[in-house]
Design an enzyme around this catalytic site. Sequence first.
Site, PDB file in Angstrom:
ATOM      1  N   CYS A  22      -1.970 -67.281  -5.333  1.00  0.00           N
ATOM      2  CA  CYS A  22      -2.498 -68.416  -5.113  1.00  0.00           C
ATOM      3  C   CYS A  22      -2.760 -67.997  -2.695  1.00  0.00           C
ATOM      4  CB  CYS A  22      -1.047 -69.536  -4.316  1.00  0.00           C
ATOM      5  SG  CYS A  22       0.033 -69.328  -4.012  1.00  0.00           S
ATOM      6  N   HIS A  51       9.092 -64.614  -5.362  1.00  0.00           N
ATOM      7  CA  HIS A  51       9.610 -64.838  -6.029  1.00  0.00           C
ATOM      8  C   HIS A  51       8.897 -63.486  -6.856  1.00  0.00           C
ATOM      9  CE1 HIS A  51      12.902 -67.927  -4.670  1.00  0.00           C
ATOM     10  NE2 HIS A  51      12.915 -66.911  -4.140  1.00  0.00           N
ATOM     11  N   HIS A  84       8.803 -69.372   1.270  1.00  0.00           N
ATOM     12  CA  HIS A  84       9.242 -70.189   0.763  1.00  0.00           C
ATOM     13  C   HIS A  84       9.847 -71.753   2.366  1.00  0.00           C
ATOM     14  CE1 HIS A  84      10.214 -67.637  -2.277  1.00  0.00           C
ATOM     15  NE2 HIS A  84       9.483 -68.054  -2.503  1.00  0.00           N
ATOM     16  N   GLU A 136      13.031 -73.311  -1.139  1.00  0.00           N
ATOM     17  CA  GLU A 136      11.939 -73.881  -0.587  1.00  0.00           C
ATOM     18  C   GLU A 136      13.460 -74.903  -0.294  1.00  0.00           C
ATOM     19  OE1 GLU A 136       8.018 -76.720  -1.360  1.00  0.00           O
ATOM     20  OE2 GLU A 136       8.757 -74.782  -2.820  1.00  0.00           O
ATOM     21  N   THR A 174       7.222 -78.148  -3.697  1.00  0.00           N
ATOM     22  CA  THR A 174       5.940 -78.079  -3.932  1.00  0.00           C
ATOM     23  C   THR A 174       5.812 -77.085  -5.495  1.00  0.00           C
ATOM     24  OG1 THR A 174       5.211 -75.665  -2.600  1.00  0.00           O
ATOM     25  CG2 THR A 174       5.128 -77.090  -1.502  1.00  0.00           C
ATOM     26  N   SER A 276       3.021 -66.149  -8.152  1.00  0.00           N
ATOM     27  CA  SER A 276       3.403 -64.912  -6.988  1.00  0.00           C
ATOM     28  C   SER A 276       3.280 -64.058  -7.555  1.00  0.00           C
ATOM     29  CB  SER A 276       4.984 -64.907  -7.231  1.00  0.00           C
ATOM     30  OG  SER A 276       5.589 -65.656  -7.790  1.00  0.00           O
TER      31      SER A 276
END
EC number: 1.17.7.4
Length: 326
Positions: A22, A51, A84, A136, A174, A276
Amino acid sequence: MMTAEVTAADAEVLLAQPRGFCAGVDRAIDIVERALELHGAPIYVRHEIVHNRYVVEDLRGKGAVFIDELDQAPAGAIVVFSAHGVSQAVRGEAEARGLRVFDATCPLVTKVHIEVARMRAAGREIVMIGHKGHPEVEGTLGQAQGGMYLVETVEDVAALQVSDPGNLAYVTQTTLSVDDAAAVAGALKARFPGIVEPKKSDICYATQNRQDAVKLLAPECDLVLVVGSTNSSNSNRLREVAERKGVAAYLIDGAHAIDPAWLQGRRSIGITAGASAPEVLVQQVVERVRELGAVSVRTMPGLEESVAFPLPKGLSRKIAQTESLE
């Protein structure tokens, strides 16, 4: 070399769209790589930048040093905060120790941090929907000194005790399951009718898009392989989405983790990747499945993402200054 045993004879491979990196992950990796180019090794990174084992090992090979806490970096060192996000206490510690910080916090996580600050400034207590212990979540809870509660399930909502039930708001991690988060948010609204919700969903566009893509992919398959590391929240959610569609699904770090027995008799094998996980791993998985007998590869219809996040201003300025001297 991996075995060429054939277990997926004549199977078709279906690739989810979208899948993989992303904008926030792209940005975070770019920040570490640019910092290394500008300042040389070592660059210290608090927690895994994202991660994914492959990404972390690749950056480690380039000179990144991954640390759990800031006291593992020498005073005055260059430190990157992971995608995060971090608590206010961590930011304060970095400043006190004279660390030079490049902040790779995903802008969509920063958005949640800003919401927390605004809600607390308005005097509201905040309920966060998220997974206990996730970096996060720890970073978001650390945006306020008290006045926050963490729930993960509908059952947690039923057991929740707050100080001021009439003055509540909520935010979410998120990378949650869209469906699970909606169920927990619904339970919060039912129990606390006046609770204030975020102006816009906190679940990021990439999490939503990848889960939607798996919902389209899974009914076409009799097996789904999710490329991602076991500590990746969004990758785990993709596996769960496939399983809830009644399809066998496995989370794998890469092609080496595929058990040929999983593919026995499968006619249609779906492949996706967490936000990720890099595309190189997806292509290695495709090649491995081909070795095991798959004969065709087709990409499912889906969204073409065009989101991009700018680098931090401080880093952008340094890059511009360096380029002007060349």
